[in-house]
Design a protein around this motif. Structure first.
Motif, PDB file in Angstrom:
ATOM      1  N   ARG A  57       0.356  -0.972  -0.180  1.00 47.56           N
ATOM      2  CA  ARG A  57       0.074   0.158  -0.110  1.00 47.56           C
ATOM      3  C   ARG A  57       0.629   1.233  -0.825  1.00 47.56           C
ATOM      4  N   LYS A  59       0.679   5.688   0.218  1.00 46.46           N
ATOM      5  CA  LYS A  59       0.497   6.922   0.983  1.00 46.46           C
ATOM      6  C   LYS A  59       0.776   8.267   0.254  1.00 46.46           C
ATOM      7  N   CYS A  60       0.003   9.251   0.241  1.00 48.59           N
ATOM      8  CA  CYS A  60       0.305  10.875  -0.210  1.00 48.59           C
ATOM      9  C   CYS A  60       0.863  11.404   1.130  1.00 48.59           C
ATOM     10  N   GLN A  73      -3.521  16.952   6.826  1.00 51.16           N
ATOM     11  CA  GLN A  73      -3.612  16.332   5.889  1.00 51.16           C
ATOM     12  C   GLN A  73      -5.655  15.951   5.013  1.00 51.16           C
ATOM     13  N   ARG A  74      -5.580  15.201   5.500  1.00 52.30           N
ATOM     14  CA  ARG A  74      -7.049  15.075   5.017  1.00 52.30           C
ATOM     15  C   ARG A  74      -8.088  15.990   4.344  1.00 52.30           C
ATOM     16  N   MET A  85      -4.521   2.967  -4.262  1.00 54.88           N
ATOM     17  CA  MET A  85      -3.124   3.079  -3.868  1.00 54.88           C
ATOM     18  C   MET A  85      -1.743   2.086  -3.244  1.00 54.88           C
ATOM     19  N   ASP A 122       2.828   2.948   2.671  1.00 51.90           N
ATOM     20  CA  ASP A 122       2.607   3.258   4.460  1.00 51.90           C
ATOM     21  C   ASP A 122       2.772   2.248   5.307  1.00 51.90           C
TER      22      ASP A 122
END
Length: 134
Positions: A57, A59-60, A73-74, A85, A122
């Motif tokens: 997985r 993540k950014c 972030q969200r 992802m 991630d």
């Protein structure tokens, strides 16, 4: 093409135009997005063509240009619905996202700073195999 899974590997952004040379302006509304192509490479810089084992997985993480992590972030970095992802078995992924809150009253929040997006594994979901230092 490399297929030796025991060698250290790293992610690299492989957009046709180097991402550092791209500038995105908030025009056109929410339909606009940033597309980031990433690929997995071995220690010699060769693309990894086959990865056995579980899918990894991604993540950014959104940063300001000064290296500070963006706190909300969200709310600011939105991954487009339907974006996969995970790295494919061929070690590739395409991420589509959008940065919200870049105009209007949010300019005070972000102090006019530019953003950077980091794409990484991630490790909160699947820890990377590593040995502890002593």
């Amino acid at each position: 093409m490399s297929s030796n899974s025991s060698q250290p590997t790293f992610l690299r952004i492989v957009n046709e135009v180097p991402i550092r040379d791209l500038f995105f302006k908030d025009e056109g509304g929410k339909a606009n997005q940033i597309t980031i192509h990433v690929a997995l490479f071995d220690r010699q810089g060769q693309p990894v063509s086959h990865r056995p084992g579980p899918l990894q997985r991604l993540k950014c993480v959104l940063y300001y240009e000064n290296g500070q992590v963006v706190s909300n972030q969200r709310d600011v970095l939105v991954i487009k619905e339907g974006t996969n992802m995970f790295l494919s078995r061929e070690g590739r992924a395409t991420i589509q996202c959008r940065i919200e809150e870049v105009s209007g009253s949010s300019k005070k929040t972000h102090r006019g700073l530019k953003f950077k997006i980091m794409v990484c594994l991630d490790t909160d979901v699947v820890p990377v195999n590593c040995s502890g230092g002593g």
